[in-house]
Write a protein that holds these residues in place. Sequence first.
Motif, PDB file in Angstrom:
ATOM      1  N   ALA A 427       0.873  -1.188   0.000  1.00  0.00           N
ATOM      2  CA  ALA A 427       0.000   0.000   0.000  1.00  0.00           C
ATOM      3  C   ALA A 427       0.906   1.233   0.000  1.00  0.00           C
ATOM      4  CB  ALA A 427      -0.922  -0.006   1.207  1.00  0.00           C
ATOM      5  N   HIS A 428       1.494   1.514  -1.174  1.00  0.00           N
ATOM      6  CA  HIS A 428       2.473   2.607  -1.225  1.00  0.00           C
ATOM      7  C   HIS A 428       1.856   3.963  -0.924  1.00  0.00           C
ATOM      8  CE1 HIS A 428       0.532   2.666  -5.007  1.00  0.00           C
ATOM      9  NE2 HIS A 428       1.505   3.078  -5.783  1.00  0.00           N
ATOM     10  N   GLU A 429       0.538   4.092  -1.190  1.00  0.00           N
ATOM     11  CA  GLU A 429      -0.118   5.366  -0.865  1.00  0.00           C
ATOM     12  C   GLU A 429      -0.215   5.566   0.645  1.00  0.00           C
ATOM     13  OE1 GLU A 429      -3.106   2.376  -0.336  1.00  0.00           O
ATOM     14  OE2 GLU A 429      -1.820   2.744  -2.073  1.00  0.00           O
ATOM     15  N   ALA A 430      -0.384   4.472   1.400  1.00  0.00           N
ATOM     16  CA  ALA A 430      -0.443   4.564   2.867  1.00  0.00           C
ATOM     17  C   ALA A 430       0.915   4.947   3.438  1.00  0.00           C
ATOM     18  CB  ALA A 430      -0.910   3.238   3.462  1.00  0.00           C
ATOM     19  N   VAL A 431       1.989   4.401   2.858  1.00  0.00           N
ATOM     20  CA  VAL A 431       3.341   4.771   3.290  1.00  0.00           C
ATOM     21  C   VAL A 431       3.539   6.274   3.145  1.00  0.00           C
ATOM     22  CG1 VAL A 431       5.812   4.513   2.800  1.00  0.00           C
ATOM     23  CG2 VAL A 431       4.310   2.512   2.725  1.00  0.00           C
ATOM     24  N   TYR A 432       3.128   6.822   1.991  1.00  0.00           N
ATOM     25  CA  TYR A 432       3.266   8.261   1.754  1.00  0.00           C
ATOM     26  C   TYR A 432       2.387   9.069   2.702  1.00  0.00           C
ATOM     27  CZ  TYR A 432       2.537  12.799  -0.442  1.00  0.00           C
ATOM     28  OH  TYR A 432       2.414  14.144  -0.661  1.00  0.00           O
ATOM     29  N   PHE A 433       1.132   8.641   2.872  1.00  0.00           N
ATOM     30  CA  PHE A 433       0.194   9.424   3.675  1.00  0.00           C
ATOM     31  C   PHE A 433       0.655   9.533   5.122  1.00  0.00           C
ATOM     32  CE2 PHE A 433      -3.800   9.996   6.108  1.00  0.00           C
ATOM     33  CZ  PHE A 433      -4.233  11.172   5.509  1.00  0.00           C
ATOM     34  N   PHE A 434       1.172   8.442   5.672  1.00  0.00           N
ATOM     35  CA  PHE A 434       1.562   8.456   7.088  1.00  0.00           C
ATOM     36  C   PHE A 434       2.980   8.971   7.318  1.00  0.00           C
ATOM     37  CE2 PHE A 434      -1.670   4.923   7.211  1.00  0.00           C
ATOM     38  CZ  PHE A 434      -2.638   5.677   7.855  1.00  0.00           C
ATOM     39  N   SER A 435       3.884   8.705   6.389  1.00  0.00           N
ATOM     40  CA  SER A 435       5.288   9.038   6.643  1.00  0.00           C
ATOM     41  C   SER A 435       5.852  10.119   5.733  1.00  0.00           C
ATOM     42  CB  SER A 435       6.151   7.779   6.496  1.00  0.00           C
ATOM     43  OG  SER A 435       6.212   7.376   5.131  1.00  0.00           O
ATOM     44  N   GLY A 436       5.180  10.358   4.593  1.00  0.00           N
ATOM     45  CA  GLY A 436       5.722  11.301   3.621  1.00  0.00           C
ATOM     46  C   GLY A 436       6.779  10.681   2.728  1.00  0.00           C
ATOM     47  N   MET A 437       7.074   9.394   2.911  1.00  0.00           N
ATOM     48  CA  MET A 437       8.104   8.732   2.104  1.00  0.00           C
ATOM     49  C   MET A 437       7.507   8.152   0.820  1.00  0.00           C
ATOM     50  SD  MET A 437      10.470   6.691   4.873  1.00  0.00           S
ATOM     51  CE  MET A 437       9.188   5.466   5.190  1.00  0.00           C
ATOM     52  N   SER A 438       8.339   8.054  -0.195  1.00  0.00           N
ATOM     53  CA  SER A 438       7.934   7.410  -1.442  1.00  0.00           C
ATOM     54  C   SER A 438       8.319   5.940  -1.396  1.00  0.00           C
ATOM     55  CB  SER A 438       8.624   8.079  -2.635  1.00  0.00           C
ATOM     56  OG  SER A 438       8.178   9.413  -2.773  1.00  0.00           O
ATOM     57  N   SER A 439       7.523   5.129  -2.031  1.00  0.00           N
ATOM     58  CA  SER A 439       7.818   3.700  -2.117  1.00  0.00           C
ATOM     59  C   SER A 439       7.212   3.153  -3.395  1.00  0.00           C
ATOM     60  CB  SER A 439       7.261   2.954  -0.894  1.00  0.00           C
ATOM     61  OG  SER A 439       5.850   3.086  -0.828  1.00  0.00           O
ATOM     62  N   TYR A 440       7.579   1.922  -3.718  1.00  0.00           N
ATOM     63  CA  TYR A 440       7.060   1.264  -4.918  1.00  0.00           C
ATOM     64  C   TYR A 440       6.032   0.208  -4.519  1.00  0.00           C
ATOM     65  CZ  TYR A 440      11.310   3.252  -6.949  1.00  0.00           C
ATOM     66  OH  TYR A 440      12.308   4.107  -7.346  1.00  0.00           O
ATOM     67  N   LEU A 441       5.033   0.040  -5.351  1.00  0.00           N
ATOM     68  CA  LEU A 441       4.026  -0.994  -5.105  1.00  0.00           C
ATOM     69  C   LEU A 441       4.580  -2.342  -5.538  1.00  0.00           C
ATOM     70  CD1 LEU A 441       1.009  -1.244  -4.193  1.00  0.00           C
ATOM     71  CD2 LEU A 441       0.409  -1.203  -6.616  1.00  0.00           C
ATOM     72  N   VAL A 442       4.354  -3.364  -4.704  1.00  0.00           N
ATOM     73  CA  VAL A 442       4.769  -4.707  -5.118  1.00  0.00           C
ATOM     74  C   VAL A 442       3.956  -5.107  -6.354  1.00  0.00           C
ATOM     75  CG1 VAL A 442       5.489  -5.411  -2.802  1.00  0.00           C
ATOM     76  CG2 VAL A 442       3.124  -5.829  -3.549  1.00  0.00           C
ATOM     77  N   PRO A 443       4.471  -6.009  -7.183  1.00  0.00           N
ATOM     78  CA  PRO A 443       3.824  -6.291  -8.477  1.00  0.00           C
ATOM     79  C   PRO A 443       2.437  -6.930  -8.357  1.00  0.00           C
ATOM     80  CG  PRO A 443       6.090  -7.119  -8.411  1.00  0.00           C
ATOM     81  CD  PRO A 443       5.731  -6.745  -7.015  1.00  0.00           C
ATOM     82  N   HIS A 444       1.631  -6.681  -9.384  1.00  0.00           N
ATOM     83  CA  HIS A 444       0.363  -7.387  -9.535  1.00  0.00           C
ATOM     84  C   HIS A 444       0.627  -8.823  -9.972  1.00  0.00           C
ATOM     85  CE1 HIS A 444      -1.342  -3.369  -9.421  1.00  0.00           C
ATOM     86  NE2 HIS A 444      -2.567  -3.875  -9.443  1.00  0.00           N
ATOM     87  N   LYS A 445      -0.203  -9.729  -9.521  1.00  0.00           N
ATOM     88  CA  LYS A 445      -0.059 -11.138  -9.885  1.00  0.00           C
ATOM     89  C   LYS A 445      -0.202 -11.355 -11.389  1.00  0.00           C
ATOM     90  CE  LYS A 445      -1.683 -13.038  -5.474  1.00  0.00           C
ATOM     91  NZ  LYS A 445      -2.748 -13.815  -4.779  1.00  0.00           N
ATOM     92  N   PHE A 446      -0.984 -10.494 -12.038  1.00  0.00           N
ATOM     93  CA  PHE A 446      -1.256 -10.660 -13.464  1.00  0.00           C
ATOM     94  C   PHE A 446      -0.014 -10.401 -14.321  1.00  0.00           C
ATOM     95  CE2 PHE A 446      -2.597  -8.902 -17.571  1.00  0.00           C
ATOM     96  CZ  PHE A 446      -3.377  -9.940 -18.052  1.00  0.00           C
TER      97      PHE A 446
END
Length: 514
Positions: A427-446
Amino acid sequence: MDKLKNYDTLLFSAIAAFAIYIYCSYSGIGISPDSIMYTSAARSFAAHGTLLTFNHIPIVDFPVFYPTFLGIISFITRIDPVGFGTVLNMVLFASLIYASGWIMSRFVPASHIYKWLVLAAIVLNPGLLQVYSYLWSETLFILEVLLFFIAFRQYLLTHAGKWLVAAAAIAAVACITRYAAVTIVGTGGLLLLLDRKLPIKKKFVHIIIYGFICISLLVANLTFNALHTGTVTGPREPSITSFGKNLFYFGSVFCEWMGMNPTLYDTFATPLAVVILVGFIAALVYNFMRRKLDSFENLAITFALVYGLFIVLSSTFSRYERINPRLLAPMYIPALWGYTSWGMLALKRIAEKRVRMAVAAVFILLMLGYITKIFLVDKQRYNDQIADEYGNPGYTDNDWKESEFANYLRHIDKGMFKPKVGIYSDAHEAVYFFSGMSSYLVPHKFFKKDIEKFYRIKRFYLIWFNNLENPELINIKDIQKVKKLKVIKQFEGGAIYEYEGETPAAKRDTLTTH
C-alpha cells in the motif's frame, strides 16, 4: 413564484452543505488511496508546477484536471487539500443541488412539489453523500455533467454555435476530470445525430466542431501520458467479471438506492438493471419520434443510458473496482429525473381533476416513502461513523488514528533506510500518507514479468500492512517463499522488513516457481 424558484433551491443547497459538514465533522474529509494520488499530485502542482504523484511519476491512472484544480486552490490559499477538502466539497455539493433545482424549475411541466421531493431525494442519496464526503474527482465531475446539460440544451433550442462550443468545452474539461466523461461526449454526439431540425450539411459541420473540441484536452492528456510513462492510462488488466455479473452489480446499486433488503438482490438486481436500461432506450426512441429531444428530461435520459451502458460494458472488458455506488453516482440524478419526470407528464394529461389528485397523492406518498428509507440509511451511517466517533472509512478513520503501526510511520526516522535501497509496499499510498516517504508498489499477480523483475532485486525494504492486503498483488507469503526477509520492526497491523542479497535456495525457488 419566480423568487421561490431561487429561495427554495438555496435552502436545499444549504442543507446539502450542512450534511457534508456533519459527515466530515469527526475526522475530516475522507481519504482513500485515490484521494492520496490526487493530493500528492496537487501538492506537486502547488509547489513546483508539475503533476508528479508521491512515487515521482506523472499522474496517469487518473486525468489531470482534478489534481490541478486542487493544486490551484492550494497555491492560492496556502492550505493543503486535506485541510480544505471538507469546505470544498460543501461548496461543490451545494452547487450541485442549486444546479439541480435550477434545471428542474425548467422542466415541462414544472412543479414546486415535484422539485422539493426530488431535491430531498438527491440531498439524502447515500451514494452522493459518500462521494462528497471524500476527496474524489466525482465531486467535480457530477457537477460538470449538469453544467453540460445546461449548455447543450441551449444549443438544442437555438442551434447557436456559441452554445455548441460552450457545451463541447465543458465536455472537454470533464474528459480530463474523469475518463468516464467520454459518456458526456457520447451523449451530445448521439443527440446531434438524432436531431432532425438541423440540415444534414450543417449537422455534419457541428458534429466535427463538437467532436474536435470535446476530445482535444483528452488527446493531449493521453499523449502526455504515453510519452512520459509508456501507457495512456496506466497498466490495465483484462476483466474477470462477465457481462451478466456486471449487469447484476449494476442492478444491485439501484436496489441499494431504492432501500431494498440485500437478501432480495439475487432476485431483483439483474431484472431491474434490464428494465432501467431498456426503459431509457424506449424513452429516447419515444422522444425521437415526437421530435422532443431538446428538453432537460431527455438530456438526462440520454446521459443515463450512455453512462450506464458504458460502465457495464467497460467493466466487462477492463478490470477495475467492482461496480458500486461511487462508480454509478454520476448516473443517479439523471436516472431519477428520467423515471420521475414521466409522472409529471402523465398527471398533465389526466383531464379529470379527482383522478389527477389521486394519482398525484400516490406519487407523493411513494416519494416520501423513498425519502424516508434513504434518510434512515443516512442516519445509520451517521450513528456508525460520527456518533460512535469512527469517522469516514479510510486513512483518517479511528482505526488508523489509533494504529500503533500508523503512529510509528508518522514519526519514523527516515535515516533508518539506507540511501539508494528501494522501499516497496503493498500500500504505497499509505506509506506516503503516514510518513511522507515514497515507495514502490509490489507487483500485480497478473504481470508475470514485473514479478520476475521484482525477485531479481538484490536488496530492498518492505513495508507491509496486514489489514490492507490486496488479492491482486503478490502477498507477503509469496515473497517469503522466495526471499528471506529480516524483520526490522513488527506491529499487530504490519511490519517493516529488509532483504539483503540472494541465497542459493532463493534463486532455486525463483527459477522453479516463477
